[in-house]
Design a protein around this motif. Structure first.
Motif, PDB file in Angstrom:
ATOM      1  N   GLU A  20      14.736 -51.536  81.374  1.00  0.00           N
ATOM      2  CA  GLU A  20      13.522 -51.169  82.100  1.00  0.00           C
ATOM      3  C   GLU A  20      13.555 -49.705  82.535  1.00  0.00           C
ATOM      4  OE1 GLU A  20      12.092 -53.921  85.071  1.00  0.00           O
ATOM      5  OE2 GLU A  20      13.246 -55.551  84.175  1.00  0.00           O
ATOM      6  N   ALA A  62       8.935 -55.281  77.616  1.00  0.00           N
ATOM      7  CA  ALA A  62       8.808 -56.461  78.462  1.00  0.00           C
ATOM      8  C   ALA A  62       9.360 -56.173  79.855  1.00  0.00           C
ATOM      9  CB  ALA A  62       9.542 -57.636  77.836  1.00  0.00           C
ATOM     10  N   THR A  63       8.736 -56.741  80.866  1.00  0.00           N
ATOM     11  CA  THR A  63       9.233 -56.631  82.238  1.00  0.00           C
ATOM     12  C   THR A  63       9.611 -57.992  82.816  1.00  0.00           C
ATOM     13  OG1 THR A  63       6.954 -56.707  83.064  1.00  0.00           O
ATOM     14  CG2 THR A  63       7.933 -54.530  82.729  1.00  0.00           C
ATOM     15  N   ASP A  64       9.285 -59.048  82.078  1.00  0.00           N
ATOM     16  CA  ASP A  64       9.639 -60.406  82.481  1.00  0.00           C
ATOM     17  C   ASP A  64      10.913 -60.806  81.732  1.00  0.00           C
ATOM     18  OD1 ASP A  64       9.883 -63.126  82.931  1.00  0.00           O
ATOM     19  OD2 ASP A  64       7.747 -63.536  82.734  1.00  0.00           O
ATOM     20  N   GLU A  65      11.956 -61.144  82.471  1.00  0.00           N
ATOM     21  CA  GLU A  65      13.240 -61.446  81.846  1.00  0.00           C
ATOM     22  C   GLU A  65      13.186 -62.675  80.944  1.00  0.00           C
ATOM     23  OE1 GLU A  65      16.712 -61.023  84.518  1.00  0.00           O
ATOM     24  OE2 GLU A  65      15.279 -60.245  85.973  1.00  0.00           O
ATOM     25  N   SER A  66      12.137 -63.503  81.063  1.00  0.00           N
ATOM     26  CA  SER A  66      12.005 -64.671  80.190  1.00  0.00           C
ATOM     27  C   SER A  66      11.331 -64.325  78.863  1.00  0.00           C
ATOM     28  CB  SER A  66      11.201 -65.766  80.901  1.00  0.00           C
ATOM     29  OG  SER A  66       9.858 -65.343  81.135  1.00  0.00           O
ATOM     30  N   ASP A  67      10.816 -63.110  78.740  1.00  0.00           N
ATOM     31  CA  ASP A  67      10.154 -62.681  77.500  1.00  0.00           C
ATOM     32  C   ASP A  67      11.198 -62.536  76.388  1.00  0.00           C
ATOM     33  OD1 ASP A  67       8.948 -60.895  75.461  1.00  0.00           O
ATOM     34  OD2 ASP A  67       7.303 -60.743  76.907  1.00  0.00           O
ATOM     35  N   LYS A  68      10.866 -63.012  75.181  1.00  0.00           N
ATOM     36  CA  LYS A  68      11.811 -62.968  74.060  1.00  0.00           C
ATOM     37  C   LYS A  68      12.192 -61.538  73.683  1.00  0.00           C
ATOM     38  CE  LYS A  68       8.191 -63.269  70.491  1.00  0.00           C
ATOM     39  NZ  LYS A  68       8.371 -61.895  70.009  1.00  0.00           N
ATOM     40  N   ASP A  69      11.331 -60.561  73.985  1.00  0.00           N
ATOM     41  CA  ASP A  69      11.614 -59.158  73.669  1.00  0.00           C
ATOM     42  C   ASP A  69      12.501 -58.476  74.706  1.00  0.00           C
ATOM     43  OD1 ASP A  69      10.372 -58.958  71.273  1.00  0.00           O
ATOM     44  OD2 ASP A  69       8.570 -57.946  71.994  1.00  0.00           O
ATOM     45  N   TYR A  70      12.681 -59.115  75.850  1.00  0.00           N
ATOM     46  CA  TYR A  70      13.391 -58.461  76.948  1.00  0.00           C
ATOM     47  C   TYR A  70      14.821 -58.127  76.535  1.00  0.00           C
ATOM     48  CZ  TYR A  70      14.788 -57.279  81.698  1.00  0.00           C
ATOM     49  OH  TYR A  70      15.234 -56.610  82.811  1.00  0.00           O
ATOM     50  N   THR A 100      13.735 -55.219  72.455  1.00  0.00           N
ATOM     51  CA  THR A 100      12.779 -54.341  71.777  1.00  0.00           C
ATOM     52  C   THR A 100      11.961 -53.542  72.776  1.00  0.00           C
ATOM     53  OG1 THR A 100      12.574 -55.983  70.009  1.00  0.00           O
ATOM     54  CG2 THR A 100      10.945 -54.224  70.043  1.00  0.00           C
TER      55      THR A 100
END
Length: 306
Positions: free
Chosen positions: A146, A173-181, A184
């Protein structure tokens, strides 16, 4: 005469103030309750302007007004006008839904999450139900993924050695549950095209404190779409590496400085874009990397501007 004019002016101000208040149609119906909608909320400190919702329950026949206050709380209290700003502490609600507008302040400090309370201290035209939302401002600087996000100045040179630079952004991504976190990131604004979006693969090893990024998946996606060059149809652009007269999909690798404010890419690797007809999908055989840019851009460096 001077005193008469002053008296008339004061009377006019008082009259206007009274009219303004009387013109508001306040709710007079019973069994109307105003509450903070959530008991807790969590925002990244980099989130900018966000909303903390207020709800009104019951049938109203006019406006409801709430007054809120803030209070630092928790092990690492957030300070108003330092870690966050409140736009207004008096909110008039006319349609059953309202919100407190909150601006989070992003800093470069690595710290534990900060917390504070937003509470309704009085209400006009309603009873007060749940009065408080506890807000957590999540630190984004301890997550280096981030920390790289934000505004940057990208620079380099083209095939003829001419200086090239663009204002770009790294987003992710800023949500840790996002697959891109933590996997990418994306660079937007390259080539002077606000709609362009380049994939920036990311890796970081906390044990060794080392990491890297790379322009990757080259030639596998549309870097920009529907760009008008005056050809038969608008074109899509693929991002590729240019080696002499040859194009390749080899990644262009980069590493960041210790303060995360400079990213330096492989000096001899040149990026360019390849034109694809957006309608027929035909490869047009042309390359382009921005107006007045010869061939492509190499010796790429990115310096954080915000």
């Amino acid at each position: 005469m001077k005193y008469i004019k002053l008296f008339m002016l004061l009377a006019a101000v008082s009259f206007l103030g009274a009219c303004s208040d009387d013109d508001e149609s306040w709710n007079s119906a019973n069994d109307v309750t105003v509450s903070m909608e959530n008991t807790t909320m969590r925002f990244n400190e980099s989130a900018g302007i966000v909303e903390v919702p207020i709800k009104v329950e019951g049938e109203t026949n006019g406006n409801v007004q709430v007054t809120i206050e803030t209070k630092a709380t928790g092990d690492n209290p957030a300070k108003e006008d330092e870690n966050y700003y409140i736009t207004s502490k008096t909110i008039t609600i006319s349609d059953g839904e309202g919100h407190v507008e909150l601006e989070c302040v992003d800093d470069d400090d690595i710290n534990s999450d900060r917390t504070f309370e937003i509470s309704i201290v009085s209400a006009k035209g309603a009873n007060v139900g749940n009065a408080t939302t506890v807000v957590t401002l999540r630190d984004n600087d301890s997550q280096f993924y981030e920390k790289l996000q934000g505004s940057w100045k990208m620079s380099g040179v083209d095939e003829k050695g001419n200086a090239v630079n663009w204002d770009v952004k790294i987003i992710g991504a800023t949500d840790e549950s996002d697959k891109d976190y933590n996997k990418t990131l994306y660079v937007t604004g390259m080539c002077g095209l606000p709609s362009s979006k380049a994939i920036l693969s990311y890796s970081y090893d906390k044990d060794t404190n080392k990491g890297s990024v790379s322009f990757d998946h080259l030639g596998e996606y549309n870097f920009a779409e529907g760009v008008n060059f005056g050809l038969t149809n608008p074109v899509n652009l693929w991002l590729l590496q240019l080696n002499g007269n040859n194009l390749s999909a080899s990644p262009v690798n980069g590493t960041w400085s210790a303060d995360f404010k400079t990213i330096t890419f492989d000096e001899d690797c040149m990026l360019t874009t390849y034109l694809i007809d957006s309608v027929t999908k035909k490869q047009l055989g042309y390359i382009w990397m921005g107006n007045d840019v010869e061939g492509g851009i190499k010796a790429i460096k990115m310096v954080k501007s915000k």
